[in-house]
Scaffold this motif. Structure first.
Motif, PDB file in Angstrom:
ATOM      1  N   LEU A  95       0.828  -1.208   0.000  1.00  0.00           N
ATOM      2  CA  LEU A  95       0.000   0.000   0.000  1.00  0.00           C
ATOM      3  C   LEU A  95       0.857   1.251   0.000  1.00  0.00           C
ATOM      4  N   THR A  96       1.939   1.217   0.735  1.00  0.00           N
ATOM      5  CA  THR A  96       2.834   2.378   0.761  1.00  0.00           C
ATOM      6  C   THR A  96       3.362   2.690  -0.635  1.00  0.00           C
ATOM      7  N   ALA A  97       3.768   1.660  -1.359  1.00  0.00           N
ATOM      8  CA  ALA A  97       4.289   1.878  -2.713  1.00  0.00           C
ATOM      9  C   ALA A  97       3.214   2.415  -3.637  1.00  0.00           C
ATOM     10  N   ARG A  98       2.014   1.867  -3.588  1.00  0.00           N
ATOM     11  CA  ARG A  98       0.949   2.285  -4.508  1.00  0.00           C
ATOM     12  C   ARG A  98       0.412   3.670  -4.164  1.00  0.00           C
ATOM     13  N   LEU A  99       0.320   4.009  -2.899  1.00  0.00           N
ATOM     14  CA  LEU A  99      -0.172   5.333  -2.540  1.00  0.00           C
ATOM     15  C   LEU A  99       0.869   6.405  -2.831  1.00  0.00           C
ATOM     16  N   ASN A 100       2.135   6.090  -2.642  1.00  0.00           N
ATOM     17  CA  ASN A 100       3.178   7.065  -2.972  1.00  0.00           C
ATOM     18  C   ASN A 100       3.273   7.311  -4.466  1.00  0.00           C
ATOM     19  N   ALA A 101       2.781   6.358  -5.266  1.00  0.00           N
ATOM     20  CA  ALA A 101       2.802   6.534  -6.711  1.00  0.00           C
ATOM     21  C   ALA A 101       1.690   7.457  -7.194  1.00  0.00           C
ATOM     22  N   LEU A 102       0.664   7.687  -6.383  1.00  0.00           N
ATOM     23  CA  LEU A 102      -0.411   8.594  -6.777  1.00  0.00           C
ATOM     24  C   LEU A 102       0.095  10.023  -6.723  1.00  0.00           C
ATOM     25  N   PRO A 103      -0.266  10.854  -7.729  1.00  0.00           N
ATOM     26  CA  PRO A 103       0.189  12.250  -7.716  1.00  0.00           C
ATOM     27  C   PRO A 103      -0.477  13.033  -6.583  1.00  0.00           C
ATOM     28  N   ASN A 104       0.287  13.963  -6.046  1.00  0.00           N
ATOM     29  CA  ASN A 104      -0.244  14.908  -5.066  1.00  0.00           C
ATOM     30  C   ASN A 104      -0.887  14.198  -3.863  1.00  0.00           C
ATOM     31  N   THR A 105      -0.270  13.116  -3.406  1.00  0.00           N
ATOM     32  CA  THR A 105      -0.858  12.321  -2.316  1.00  0.00           C
ATOM     33  C   THR A 105       0.207  12.036  -1.256  1.00  0.00           C
ATOM     34  N   GLU A 106      -0.186  12.231   0.017  1.00  0.00           N
ATOM     35  CA  GLU A 106       0.681  11.917   1.152  1.00  0.00           C
ATOM     36  C   GLU A 106       0.069  10.779   1.962  1.00  0.00           C
ATOM     37  N   LEU A 107       0.947   9.954   2.537  1.00  0.00           N
ATOM     38  CA  LEU A 107       0.514   8.797   3.318  1.00  0.00           C
ATOM     39  C   LEU A 107       0.863   9.014   4.783  1.00  0.00           C
ATOM     40  N   ARG A 108      -0.110   8.743   5.661  1.00  0.00           N
ATOM     41  CA  ARG A 108       0.112   8.777   7.108  1.00  0.00           C
ATOM     42  C   ARG A 108      -0.143   7.366   7.657  1.00  0.00           C
ATOM     43  N   ILE A 109       0.906   6.732   8.186  1.00  0.00           N
ATOM     44  CA  ILE A 109       0.767   5.391   8.753  1.00  0.00           C
ATOM     45  C   ILE A 109       0.525   5.519  10.262  1.00  0.00           C
ATOM     46  N   VAL A 110      -0.576   4.908  10.743  1.00  0.00           N
ATOM     47  CA  VAL A 110      -0.971   4.988  12.154  1.00  0.00           C
ATOM     48  C   VAL A 110      -0.999   3.574  12.734  1.00  0.00           C
ATOM     49  N   PRO A 111       0.066   3.141  13.452  1.00  0.00           N
ATOM     50  CA  PRO A 111       0.033   1.814  14.087  1.00  0.00           C
ATOM     51  C   PRO A 111      -0.715   1.874  15.417  1.00  0.00           C
ATOM     52  N   LEU A 112      -1.383   0.791  15.785  1.00  0.00           N
ATOM     53  CA  LEU A 112      -2.034   0.719  17.088  1.00  0.00           C
ATOM     54  C   LEU A 112      -1.935  -0.698  17.625  1.00  0.00           C
ATOM     55  N   GLY A 113      -1.677  -0.804  18.943  1.00  0.00           N
ATOM     56  CA  GLY A 113      -1.584  -2.102  19.602  1.00  0.00           C
ATOM     57  C   GLY A 113      -2.740  -2.316  20.543  1.00  0.00           C
ATOM     58  N   ASP A 114      -2.544  -3.208  21.526  1.00  0.00           N
ATOM     59  CA  ASP A 114      -3.590  -3.471  22.512  1.00  0.00           C
ATOM     60  C   ASP A 114      -3.767  -2.254  23.411  1.00  0.00           C
ATOM     61  N   ALA A 115      -5.012  -1.902  23.665  1.00  0.00           N
ATOM     62  CA  ALA A 115      -5.291  -0.801  24.580  1.00  0.00           C
ATOM     63  C   ALA A 115      -4.996  -1.232  26.013  1.00  0.00           C
ATOM     64  N   PRO A 116      -4.573  -0.306  26.872  1.00  0.00           N
ATOM     65  CA  PRO A 116      -4.312  -0.678  28.276  1.00  0.00           C
ATOM     66  C   PRO A 116      -5.586  -1.082  28.989  1.00  0.00           C
ATOM     67  N   ASP A 117      -5.415  -1.718  30.146  1.00  0.00           N
ATOM     68  CA  ASP A 117      -6.532  -2.151  30.993  1.00  0.00           C
ATOM     69  C   ASP A 117      -7.459  -3.122  30.275  1.00  0.00           C
ATOM     70  N   ASN A 118      -6.881  -3.933  29.353  1.00  0.00           N
ATOM     71  CA  ASN A 118      -7.648  -4.989  28.685  1.00  0.00           C
ATOM     72  C   ASN A 118      -8.876  -4.440  27.963  1.00  0.00           C
ATOM     73  N   ARG A 119      -8.726  -3.289  27.304  1.00  0.00           N
ATOM     74  CA  ARG A 119      -9.855  -2.712  26.559  1.00  0.00           C
ATOM     75  C   ARG A 119      -9.891  -3.156  25.111  1.00  0.00           C
ATOM     76  N   GLY A 120      -8.952  -3.995  24.706  1.00  0.00           N
ATOM     77  CA  GLY A 120      -9.004  -4.568  23.375  1.00  0.00           C
ATOM     78  C   GLY A 120      -8.415  -3.665  22.304  1.00  0.00           C
ATOM     79  N   THR A 121      -8.952  -3.769  21.071  1.00  0.00           N
ATOM     80  CA  THR A 121      -8.492  -2.997  19.916  1.00  0.00           C
ATOM     81  C   THR A 121      -9.392  -1.781  19.738  1.00  0.00           C
TER      82      THR A 121
END
Length: 693
Positions: A95-121
């Motif tokens: 996805l990073t390669a294909r989105l960077n190939a689009l003109p005038n487009t920026e990519l923001r990658i947002v990783p997320l893990g397990d929430a604290p206190d066992n609240r899940g995703t």
């Protein structure tokens, strides 16, 4: 450069509307009269209104802004199952390669893990936070790489562009989980309690998997029992708690062939075992001031059923008096002390002496009752030191210390001994120990002298309070499976009256009675733990002042030894940060305990089969799509706003054409002199036509 025609009226719009109405009436009147110049008059009126509307040309210098696409990458624990982590890595790279190939487009990658206190995703929370960091007008789309098992879908926000979900996992994934549908937080000891369990299969369950499964049950990590239960429907599991206090019950399913994980194959329930009613028999030898103190204490406790008798008339007395006229009836000694003695949790002899009412066989049965697990408390009076003492009966084999025959009739202040300062019956009551000065309690004025004896070691009686010349005042002992206590004074009631400041008489007697009835919180040797999030607080109560270390076994089988710090006499504590959730086994000397840190199956593993059902309504509202990565990485296209943004093998983003304005210039549509020339020309032309020239 962008040019726009804008209007800046010289008059309010309401005034312009009125003038337009007047002009329309006058032009209409001219047309009805047949004046040949009315079209010119209409043109002049229109130009006047246009001039008053203030037409101007606006010129802007704009710099275009790039579009922003959000890529949310689910890195929670469930993404480590099977080959999902590999799918995620490959999808992010593609996805990073294909989105960077689009003109005038920026990519923001947002990783997320397990929430604290066992609240899940918390996928929607991460999306909302990412949206807050970017201008809304530049968001061209969002792509989520996840298994679709999120736990905050109700927090979904209004996304201004297409939203897509790329599912990890495989179509052949399946999993089995154990669910506790109903479990009480407490239960009555020796009474059956029912828990409701359900085994549920999810995903593409193979045909070879049967409709039943073994269930392994253990209490406090003890010996396991195995049962066979059905899959797919709730069942009731009856249990009887083994002891008072916290009972940790663990249910486990063996691993089935091919299932995704065993993390949700176990469930743990904590049930507090309580007594239904504590049955106490209070036998008084003769009325005295302290008798009412015992009665008031036991009657004030709602968990105690009290039977109280003062024995003054032997059952053998026969004098011919009609029963209806008797003020003192025959005491039911055989029923109480032979037939129903085992029904009581505690028997209290309050200043009772041998009077020929209770035969030796009855007293021998009470001694047997203690050895089999019962409890007897002797509140001694002067008769305890006489020839009529209960010590001169078969009860002598359970009485920890022998009376010397001496009675101290003098004022003294009860004090805690060194053991008493550590014992849970007397710990923290406030009285100072023998080695200190000026205790803070009021005096008593009678003490029955007890021979301290020479027995030592862990089985020796425990003297927790002392009186005159440090002689034993309150003695505790274990006899067989039961417990015995001797209070060598009948003056505890003076504290209730507040003589010389009084003392903690009610609390002392309450703890004493509950210790004898084996309440878990009053055990002198105990290991307990409580949990707060991922932290374990371990407490060791002991009469020994030696150093203590607790061994902690984690759910994965690893062990660690943690030193304990003495925080008060007889109380040691330690803190431990658990690395994972599950059942922890604690060992310190001959003491063992178990504690559940969080749920047996974290929320992240409650449901593990990839699905787009939870996000389908949110995605449909943005005209996005749900696609499985197992079918390949989709292509990326640009689509117009409001159009369908997903199809077979492709997903779309919407260009937003956002810009930033660098400069603005405003100029009148025509100069003022040109407006004047045109209006004058139209007016003169109309006058000439109407004058036939």
């Amino acid at each position: 450069m962008i040019r726009d025609l804008i209007f800046s009226p010289h008059l309010p719009l309401s005034a312009l509307a009125i003038l337009a109405g007047i002009a329309l009436v006058l032009v209409g009147f001219s047309a009805l009269r047949g004046l040949r110049g009315w079209p010119l008059r209409a043109g002049a009126a229109a130009l006047i209104l246009i001039y008053l509307a203030g037409p101007s040309l606006q010129q802007e210098e704009r710099d275009p802004l790039s579009d922003i696409v959000l890529l949310l990458v689910d890195e929670s624990a469930s993404q480590d199952l099977a080959d999902r982590s590999t799918q995620v890595a490959e999808a992010v790279a593609g996805l990073t390669a294909r989105l960077n190939a689009l003109p005038n487009t920026e990519l923001r990658i947002v990783p997320l893990g397990d929430a604290p206190d066992n609240r899940g995703t918390l996928l929607m929370t991460a999306l909302a936070e990412a949206m807050a960091d970017e201008p809304r007008g530049r968001l061209a789309g969002a792509i989520m790489v996840s298994d679709g098992q999120l736990h905050d879908v109700e927090l979904a926000s209004d996304f201004p562009a297409p939203l897509h979900l790329l599912l990890t996992g495989a179509p052949t994934d399946w999993d089995r989980r154990l669910i506790v549908e109903n479990a009480p937080s407490f239960a009555i000891l020796d009474e059956e309690v029912t828990l409701t369990l359900k085994v549920e299969d999810q995903g593409a369950v193979p045909a070879s998997i049967g409709n039943t499964t073994p269930l392994i049950v253990s209490i406090d990590g003890g010996d396991a029992q195995e049962f066979t239960i059905p899959v797919g429907r709730a069942i009731d599991v009856p249990l009887t708690l083994a002891h008072g206090g916290m009972n940790v019950i663990q249910f486990t399913l063996p691993e089935a062939a091919g299932e995704l994980t065993t993390r949700n194959n176990a469930a743990m329930v904590q049930i507090n075992g309580v007594r239904d009613r504590l049955r106490v028999l209070l036998v008084s030898g003769e009325p005295h001031n302290g008798e009412r103190t015992w009665r008031n204490l036991l009657k004030s406790d709602p968990s105690v059923d009290l039977v109280h008798f003062t024995i003054l008339r032997p059952p053998s007395k026969q004098d011919g008096v009609p029963v209806t006229e008797l003020s003192l009836i025959a005491f039911p000694t055989r029923e109480l002390f032979m037939e129903k003695v085992d029904d009581f949790d505690l028997i209290i002899f309050d200043r009772y002496k041998l009077r020929g009412i209770l035969p030796p066989s009855y007293l021998d049965n009470i001694a047997r009752y203690v050895e089999d697990g019962g409890a007897v408390l002797f509140a001694a009076g002067p008769d305890f030191a006489s020839a009529d003492s209960l010590y001169r009966s078969p009860l002598a084999r359970i009485i920890p210390l022998a009376p010397s025959g001496r009675i101290y009739e003098q004022g003294y202040q009860p004090r805690l001994t060194d053991i008493g300062a550590r014992h849970p019956v007397t710990e923290g009551l406030g009285g100072l120990r023998v080695a200190t000065d000026a205790p803070e309690w009021g005096r008593w004025f009678r003490q029955i002298d007890l021979d301290p004896g020479t027995e030592t070691g862990p089985d020796a009686p425990e003297v927790v309070m002392s009186g005159v010349d440090d002689r034993p005042l309150l003695v505790l002992d274990r006899v067989g499976e039961g417990r015995v206590a001797v209070l060598a004074s009948d003056h505890a009631w003076l504290w209730t009256r507040g003589i010389e400041g009084g003392g903690p008489q009610l609390e002392l007697l309450r703890r004493l009675a509950h210790w004898m009835m084996k309440e878990p919180e009053l055990e002198e040797e105990a290991l307990t733990a409580t949990s707060d999030g991922a932290s374990l607080t371990i407490t060791r109560r002991s009469l020994s002042d030696s150093d203590h270390e607790v061994t902690i076994e984690a759910p994965d089988g690893t062990t660690v030894t943690v030193p304990m710090e003495e925080v008060s006499p007889g109380r040691f504590m330690a803190q431990h940060q658990g690395a994972e959730m599950g059942l922890y086994r604690l060992t310190e000397g001959d003491q063992e305990a178990v504690m559940v840190l969080g749920p047996a199956a974290p929320r992240e593993f409650e449901e593990t089969i990839a699905t787009g059902a939870k996000l389908a309504p949110v995605i449909a509202a943005t005209k996005g799509g749900v696609m499985a990565l197992s079918n390949g990485l989709p292509m990326i296209r640009t689509v117009a706003e409001g159009r369908v943004a997903a199809g077979r093998g492709w997903i779309g983003v919407t260009p937003r054409a956002a810009f930033v304005t660098q400069s603005t210039r405003l100029t009148p549509l025509f100069p003022g002199w040109l407006w004047l020339v045109i209006l004058a020309g139209l007016t003169v032309w109309a006058w000439l036509r109407e004058g036939r020239r």
